[in-house]
Write an enzyme that holds these catalytic residues in place. Structure first.
Site, PDB file in Angstrom:
ATOM      1  N   GLU A  20       0.800  -1.236   0.000  1.00  0.00           N
ATOM      2  CA  GLU A  20       0.000   0.000   0.000  1.00  0.00           C
ATOM      3  C   GLU A  20       0.827   1.278   0.000  1.00  0.00           C
ATOM      4  OE1 GLU A  20      -3.247  -0.043   2.792  1.00  0.00           O
ATOM      5  OE2 GLU A  20      -4.153  -1.780   1.832  1.00  0.00           O
ATOM      6  N   GLU A  29      -5.204  -8.616   0.067  1.00  0.00           N
ATOM      7  CA  GLU A  29      -6.024  -8.317   1.248  1.00  0.00           C
ATOM      8  C   GLU A  29      -7.458  -8.083   0.797  1.00  0.00           C
ATOM      9  OE1 GLU A  29      -4.737  -5.200   4.005  1.00  0.00           O
ATOM     10  OE2 GLU A  29      -2.645  -5.770   3.678  1.00  0.00           O
TER      11      GLU A  29
HETATM   12  C1  BGP Z   1      -4.643  -2.287   5.046  1.00  0.00           C
HETATM   13  C2  BGP Z   1      -3.288  -2.604   5.600  1.00  0.00           C
HETATM   14  C3  BGP Z   1      -3.284  -3.642   6.677  1.00  0.00           C
HETATM   15  C4  BGP Z   1      -4.496  -3.607   7.583  1.00  0.00           C
HETATM   16  C5  BGP Z   1      -5.780  -3.379   6.828  1.00  0.00           C
HETATM   17  C6  BGP Z   1      -6.988  -3.133   7.718  1.00  0.00           C
HETATM   18  O1  BGP Z   1      -4.638  -0.980   4.602  1.00  0.00           O
HETATM   19  O2  BGP Z   1      -2.414  -3.052   4.589  1.00  0.00           O
HETATM   20  O3  BGP Z   1      -2.072  -3.524   7.355  1.00  0.00           O
HETATM   21  O4  BGP Z   1      -4.300  -2.750   8.617  1.00  0.00           O
HETATM   22  O5  BGP Z   1      -5.674  -2.296   5.953  1.00  0.00           O
HETATM   23  O6  BGP Z   1      -6.929  -1.831   8.216  1.00  0.00           O
HETATM   24  P1  BGP Z   1      -7.455  -1.459   9.629  1.00  0.00           P
HETATM   25  O7  BGP Z   1      -6.799  -2.405  10.588  1.00  0.00           O
HETATM   26  O8  BGP Z   1      -7.068  -0.041   9.859  1.00  0.00           O
HETATM   27  O9  BGP Z   1      -8.936  -1.647   9.602  1.00  0.00           O
END
Ligand code: BGP
Length: 454
Positions: A160, A353
């Site tokens: 990201e 993800e």
């Molecule tokens: C993405 C990241 C992850 C994870 C996910 C969920 O942007 O790559 O590291 O954090 O988001 O985000 P959050 O935990 O803020 O809901």
């Protein structure tokens, strides 16, 4: 209708600073995550889910889940404690053992080289604003290619990068006053290109790609103004990153907006040659939702000519249901995003993800009835299958997250995993692992290669 190809990489994801703990153990240097003040009420990263100490037990559970792949990240400062220089043998050994544990269970390791955890020592010398960090990343890349290249086939460069640039204050850490954010972004693009070139040079059998967060951005209204805003927003949020990675050049609209906004950005001919020399073999991306933008007369960038030059403002689209944290839920947008990326870049793709953050509750008998997560994942897998049936070459899917881990802003309040980790923000409790309802559901999805989503 063809469905998912044989050998499809049904996996799940984590990141080092969110899952491992042992933040300063066995010679690991601090990263920017370890030196920042955690959001109020959330724990620091010293323990997390204690994956560092329990990875063998965890990987055995991943095998029981039926995973074909495990996407995890390597903490740069565990390998090179100050970002460059001598490698830390214990850190190198840890990931070697983790990779071996995966392979022993028939789980393919998919390695993210860098996931939000820049070594603090590099942050202190200017972080990504300093071009020396580009060389440091290449050194780190060559170190881990040499250490694990015999066993790791799929490499992801930077998790990201677009979110780090857009939300620099949240994820880069350190001192952001006067941070040259687009120059820093440019340095990350160069670092990525050098890592891709080094990978191809050192590991001809390996495959490497970028891993941005791509949200197809749509106009709120069917007005020409909103459509123009959406076009700019897509360029700035999405295509800037993938155009640079795949074509080795800047997206014209993104560059136009950066320049009009007055951001510092110097690009040399030598830089362009570096970008052109490093090419990805595939595109990885994270998807949670689509985004919606609308023209904002107050906020939009309007030139002296009175013409809108982007990018409007992001709004919550009333069309979509939302999560507990106000994230829109748009499974069909996942199909659109997959199809759009493929039509622009024509490369194989892997989802690194996708998932639902929720307030899970551990109930009597240590069960978690996370039907809402099953619904979210089912709808997204169904949409991904439609994209596959339309001809998009997707070769893997790695929901976030394999097990509960620290959410950047909410700690353990917001959970994503298939495996419940028994701790909360105030206490580490016993850190026991419990299989959620979604664990059993995802296992049958994998067993049927995505045919059975019931
Ligand atoms: C993405 C990241 C992850 C994870 C996910 C969920 O942007 O790559 O590291 O954090 O988001 O985000 P959050 O935990 O803020 O809901």
């Amino acid at each position: 209708m063809t469905g998912f190809p044989n050998g499809f990489l049904w996996g799940a994801a984590s990141s080092a600073y969110q899952v491992e703990g042992a933040a300063l153990t066995d010679g690991k240097g601090p990263s920017v995550q370890d030196i920042k003040t955690p959001p109020e009420g959330t724990p620091d990263f010293s323990v997390c889910s204690d994956h560092y100490h329990r990875f063998r037990e965890d990987v055995a559970l991943f095998a029981e889940l039926g995973l074909k792949a495990y996407r995890f990240s390597i903490a740069w400062s565990r390998i090179l404690p100050t970002g460059t220089g001598a490698a830390n043998p214990a850190g190198v050994q840890f990931y070697s053992d983790l990779i071996d544990a995966c392979l022993e269970h028939g789980i393919e390791p998919i390695v993210t080289m860098y996931h939000f955890d820049l070594p603090a020592a590099l942050d202190a010398t200017g972080g990504w604003g300093n071009p020396a960090t580009v060389d440091a990343f290449e050194e780190f890349a060559r170190t881990i290619f040499a250490a694990y290249g015999d066993r790791v086939k799929h490499w992801l460069t930077i998790n990201e990068q677009n979110m780090m640039t857009i939300h620099a204050e949240f994820v880069i850490g350190g001192n952001l006053a006067d941070y040259p954010v687009y120059q820093a972004n440019h340095h990350m693009l160069l670092a990525q290109a050098k890592a891709m070139a080094a990978c191809h040079e050192m590991l001809p059998q390996a495959l490497i790609g970028p891993a941005p967060n791509i949200s197809y951005t749509m106009p709120l209204e069917t007005s020409p103004e909103d459509v123009l805003c959406a076009q700019y927003a897509n360029a700035i949020r999405n295509w800037l990153y993938l155009d640079a990675a795949v074509f080795g050049r800047y997206n014209t609209l993104a560059l136009d907006w950066i320049r009009r906004s007055g951001y510092e950005l110097t690009i040399t001919d030598e830089d362009l040659a570096v970008l052109a020399a490093g090419k990805p073999d595939f595109i990885a991306f994270n998807y949670y939702n689509t985004e919606t933008v609308t023209y904002d007369p107050a906020g939009a960038l309007v030139g002296e000519d009175g013409v809108i030059h982007g990018p409007g403002k992001v709004v919550l689209n009333p069309r979509f249901p939302i999560t507990d944290w106000n994230w829109p839920i748009d499974p069909l947008g996942f199909r659109t995003t997959l199809q759009e990326i493929h039509s622009r870049y024509n490369l194989p793709m892997i989802v690194t993800e996708n998932g639902l953050g929720a307030y899970d509750k551990l109930e009597e008998g240590n069960v978690v009835n996370d039907d809402y997560r099953i619904t979210y994942l089912r709808d997204h897998i169904a949409a991904m299958r439609q994209a596959v049936d339309s001809g998009v070459p997707v070769f893997g899917y790695n929901p976030w997250s394999v097990m509960d881990l620290i959410s950047t802003h909410e700690g353990f309040l917001k959970r994503y995993g298939f495996i419940y980790v028994n701790r909360n923000n105030d206490s580490e409790l016993d850190l026991a692992r419990y299989k959620k309802k979604s664990f059993f559901w995802y296992r049958s999805v994998i067993d049927s290669n995505g045919a059975d989503l019931a």
